[in-house]
Design a protein around this motif. Sequence first.
Motif, mmCIF file in Angstrom:
data_model
loop_
_atom_site.group_PDB
_atom_site.id
_atom_site.type_symbol
_atom_site.label_atom_id
_atom_site.label_comp_id
_atom_site.label_asym_id
_atom_site.label_seq_id
_atom_site.Cartn_x
_atom_site.Cartn_y
_atom_site.Cartn_z
ATOM 1 N N ILE A 1 0.827 -1.224 -0.140
ATOM 2 C CA ILE A 1 0.025 0.065 -0.060
ATOM 3 C C ILE A 1 0.782 1.393 -0.043
ATOM 4 C CG2 ILE A 1 -1.738 1.203 1.382
ATOM 5 C CD1 ILE A 1 -3.099 -1.099 2.316
ATOM 6 N N ALA A 2 0.709 2.200 -0.753
ATOM 7 C CA ALA A 2 1.371 3.430 -0.867
ATOM 8 C C ALA A 2 1.125 4.247 0.240
ATOM 9 C CB ALA A 2 0.895 4.356 -2.038
ATOM 10 N N GLY A 3 2.147 5.111 0.655
ATOM 11 C CA GLY A 3 2.430 5.937 1.915
ATOM 12 C C GLY A 3 3.083 5.140 2.917
ATOM 13 N N GLU A 4 2.612 4.971 4.232
ATOM 14 C CA GLU A 4 3.218 4.443 5.348
ATOM 15 C C GLU A 4 2.741 2.905 5.125
ATOM 16 O OE1 GLU A 4 4.340 5.606 9.385
ATOM 17 O OE2 GLU A 4 2.740 7.095 9.040
ATOM 18 N N PRO A 5 3.802 2.074 5.311
ATOM 19 C CA PRO A 5 3.431 0.778 5.361
ATOM 20 C C PRO A 5 2.744 0.297 6.589
ATOM 21 C CG PRO A 5 5.628 0.934 5.784
ATOM 22 C CD PRO A 5 5.075 2.270 5.339
ATOM 23 N N ALA A 6 1.558 -0.558 6.540
ATOM 24 C CA ALA A 6 1.064 -1.077 7.926
ATOM 25 C C ALA A 6 1.881 -1.984 8.551
ATOM 26 C CB ALA A 6 -0.188 -1.736 7.477
ATOM 27 N N PRO A 7 2.233 -2.051 9.600
ATOM 28 C CA PRO A 7 3.207 -2.972 10.366
ATOM 29 C C PRO A 7 2.745 -4.358 10.747
ATOM 30 C CG PRO A 7 2.283 -1.669 12.316
ATOM 31 C CD PRO A 7 1.718 -1.138 10.700
ATOM 32 N N ASP A 8 3.786 -5.360 10.605
ATOM 33 C CA ASP A 8 3.334 -6.556 10.905
ATOM 34 C C ASP A 8 3.847 -6.887 12.379
ATOM 35 O OD1 ASP A 8 1.987 -7.399 8.671
ATOM 36 O OD2 ASP A 8 3.596 -8.724 7.777
ATOM 37 N N LEU A 9 2.966 -6.836 13.127
ATOM 38 C CA LEU A 9 3.416 -6.857 14.580
ATOM 39 C C LEU A 9 3.311 -8.217 15.395
ATOM 40 C CD1 LEU A 9 1.617 -3.633 15.313
ATOM 41 C CD2 LEU A 9 4.028 -3.920 15.050
ATOM 42 N N HIS A 10 4.504 -8.570 15.707
ATOM 43 C CA HIS A 10 4.520 -9.856 16.429
ATOM 44 C C HIS A 10 4.397 -9.862 17.803
ATOM 45 C CE1 HIS A 10 5.720 -12.396 12.876
ATOM 46 N NE2 HIS A 10 6.282 -11.188 12.613
ATOM 47 N N VAL B 1 -9.288 1.274 -15.732
ATOM 48 C CA VAL B 1 -9.287 2.672 -15.140
ATOM 49 C C VAL B 1 -10.053 2.701 -14.143
ATOM 50 C CG1 VAL B 1 -9.381 5.064 -15.086
ATOM 51 C CG2 VAL B 1 -8.332 3.568 -17.028
ATOM 52 N N LEU B 2 -11.439 2.188 -14.278
ATOM 53 C CA LEU B 2 -12.434 2.222 -12.977
ATOM 54 C C LEU B 2 -12.160 1.144 -11.999
ATOM 55 C CD1 LEU B 2 -15.531 2.559 -14.983
ATOM 56 C CD2 LEU B 2 -14.613 4.364 -13.776
ATOM 57 N N ALA B 3 -11.458 0.085 -12.321
ATOM 58 C CA ALA B 3 -11.069 -1.094 -11.596
ATOM 59 C C ALA B 3 -9.801 -0.609 -10.816
ATOM 60 C CB ALA B 3 -10.978 -2.339 -12.232
ATOM 61 N N VAL B 4 -8.925 0.162 -11.104
ATOM 62 C CA VAL B 4 -7.688 0.546 -10.544
ATOM 63 C C VAL B 4 -8.266 1.343 -8.988
ATOM 64 C CG1 VAL B 4 -5.766 2.101 -10.400
ATOM 65 C CG2 VAL B 4 -6.076 0.277 -12.107
ATOM 66 N N ARG B 5 -9.166 2.352 -9.537
ATOM 67 C CA ARG B 5 -9.661 3.125 -8.326
ATOM 68 C C ARG B 5 -10.750 2.541 -7.460
ATOM 69 N NH1 ARG B 5 -11.216 7.624 -12.856
ATOM 70 N NH2 ARG B 5 -8.932 8.236 -13.691
ATOM 71 N N GLY B 6 -11.343 1.494 -8.012
ATOM 72 C CA GLY B 6 -12.341 0.586 -7.407
ATOM 73 C C GLY B 6 -11.438 -0.130 -6.227
ATOM 74 N N ARG B 7 -10.421 -0.844 -7.050
ATOM 75 C CA ARG B 7 -9.623 -1.756 -6.021
ATOM 76 C C ARG B 7 -8.959 -1.102 -4.940
ATOM 77 N NH1 ARG B 7 -7.186 -6.683 -7.673
ATOM 78 N NH2 ARG B 7 -5.786 -7.486 -6.365
ATOM 79 N N ARG B 8 -8.302 0.200 -5.104
ATOM 80 C CA ARG B 8 -7.843 0.969 -4.344
ATOM 81 C C ARG B 8 -8.529 1.369 -3.084
ATOM 82 N NH1 ARG B 8 -3.874 6.410 -4.435
ATOM 83 N NH2 ARG B 8 -3.972 6.913 -2.360
ATOM 84 N N ALA B 9 -9.798 1.667 -3.272
ATOM 85 C CA ALA B 9 -10.773 1.987 -2.444
ATOM 86 C C ALA B 9 -11.154 0.844 -1.750
ATOM 87 C CB ALA B 9 -12.031 2.791 -2.975
ATOM 88 N N TRP B 10 -11.552 -0.213 -2.234
ATOM 89 C CA TRP B 10 -11.948 -1.575 -1.560
ATOM 90 C C TRP B 10 -10.710 -1.983 -0.560
ATOM 91 C CZ3 TRP B 10 -9.747 -6.764 -1.260
ATOM 92 C CH2 TRP B 10 -10.661 -7.533 -1.100
ATOM 93 N N GLN B 11 -9.450 -2.005 -0.951
ATOM 94 C CA GLN B 11 -8.347 -2.300 -0.200
ATOM 95 C C GLN B 11 -8.252 -1.317 0.924
ATOM 96 O OE1 GLN B 11 -5.825 -4.103 -3.930
ATOM 97 N NE2 GLN B 11 -4.829 -2.541 -2.510
ATOM 98 N N GLU B 12 -8.416 -0.007 0.946
ATOM 99 C CA GLU B 12 -8.358 0.878 1.849
ATOM 100 C C GLU B 12 -9.398 0.580 2.939
ATOM 101 O OE1 GLU B 12 -6.620 5.075 -0.314
ATOM 102 O OE2 GLU B 12 -8.906 4.573 -0.064
#
Length: 537
Positions: A6-15, A276-287
């Motif tokens: 994901i762009a920006g800060e990575p979400a941490p994997d925390l053990h 193009v729509l799928a790129v935007r839709g996929r990003r929002a879904w992942q967010e």
Amino acid sequence: MALPSIAGEPAPDLHLGRRATIVAGLSTGAIPVAAALAPGLLGGGGDRVEAVRTGEVTTDSAVVWARAPGPGRMVVRLASGGRRSLVRGPAATDATDLTARVHLRGLRPGRRYDLLVWFESPDGERSPRLPAAFSTAPIHAARQSIVWSGDTCGQGWGIDRSRGGLATYSAMRSLEPDLFLHLGDTIYADEPMDETVRIDDGTLWRNDLTEEVTRVAETLADFRGRHRYPLRDENVRAFYAEVPTVALWDDHETCNNWWPGEIVDDSRYRERRADVLAVRGRRAWQEYQPVPVRRLVPPDGDGWVATRLYRRVPRGQHLDLFCLDMRSWRGPNPDTDPAVVRDRVAAGILGREQEEWLVEALRDSRATWKVICADMPLSAPTTRVTDLDTYANRDDGRPMGREPELARILSAIRRHRVRNVVWLTADVHYTAAHRYSPEQAAFTDFDPFWEFVSGPVASSPFWTKDDELDGTFGPRVVFSQGEVIRGKLDTAPRPENQYFGHLDLAGSGELTVTLYDGAGTALWRRTLEPEPVLPAY
């Protein structure tokens, strides 16, 4: 598995080990945290939807997701068995529409975890604390409970607070499940809502509107607004705070029945390229879904994750979940028409790599039950003959079009002696139990299996397709219930015409499947006895 980025800060994997307090240090990404987090912004404006949810809970891991009221750093306090842990997560900024998540690893199996989640600005201002909870799956034989459905806020039906909002979520919550499988159509990006709709009984349905739900989604902001919308509902927020989610995506996260490379033939759209729509839709879904991604968008800005969305979710001795991506790798829908492909094989739905992964993962699974989570039924055809979106092609003969892909999977399951395979799905807006058997099929190289269908959770019900099922793989309708008026696509949601399913897995291995309506009334139930698991070869 390797997880997407994901762009920006990575979400941490925390053990999480034995220490009582954990503070996760993070390196910054494309947006410096100091610049992104201006002081005093936790009461910021805009669409202030605050929520917390969890997802992808396995025997030893979980994702904690939240949306902040304004820019701030995510903080999670966990408590379990008298132990407490403090996790400082990534920043929620405009780059992720104020969403953030942490991926917790090293959790103890079969344990309840209580959470408090909040956000902090650089000057120490804190947002309100939001409670949540989840239980990790038991590693040994023990009972667990799972609900599934799909299809949220479709056909223009949104949140009508005078009718109790999205009340099926409350009915599912009353069963106190350990997990929720949202099997696609988490939003309807292509179906706008009106403020009021007169329904069959003469009363008005009154949608609680936001700007983004009044038009088809084309921009990233539109898609994000669609995902925020269900979180405005109290039933949904309460459900997600208590029940972890495993989510799939399907077509309506982008637009109806789309495929890679399609040019959308719909005058409502200015942007007609489905990719193009799928790129935007996929990003929002992942967010907005609590999936274990590390970056929402790869550094090159492409919305497709670096790896894959199809995955196995291990749930202990008795259960493995196999989550499919039936949208990203498919061939064009028109190419599956039997009249066109009778003498050749069309591109499938899963793609060769995902097909091989599924067969290998099923073969390697030692769980008692292997539950395949699909976003479309195997034999129910689409409403329009000219838009063949599924495996089914209305030809009951030998596998054609996309069907050879499914035939190879079913044959491999039999060849490798994989036992106790069950398919779950939603998508068609009714509930049903289908039994597949080679004795009644045109293609016979497979072992009998069950497919259970249930949805919608908050959309129009559709009529059952009992007399339309494609007979290539021999489906038999054991039970079904849906809209009584064939061809009616705009019936208002009511508790008795919404549907979800429930898996009650006993510690001894028996799997009880119950199909419910939206009021929580049990419509059909069957207990399945597991066959002995044989060594694969």
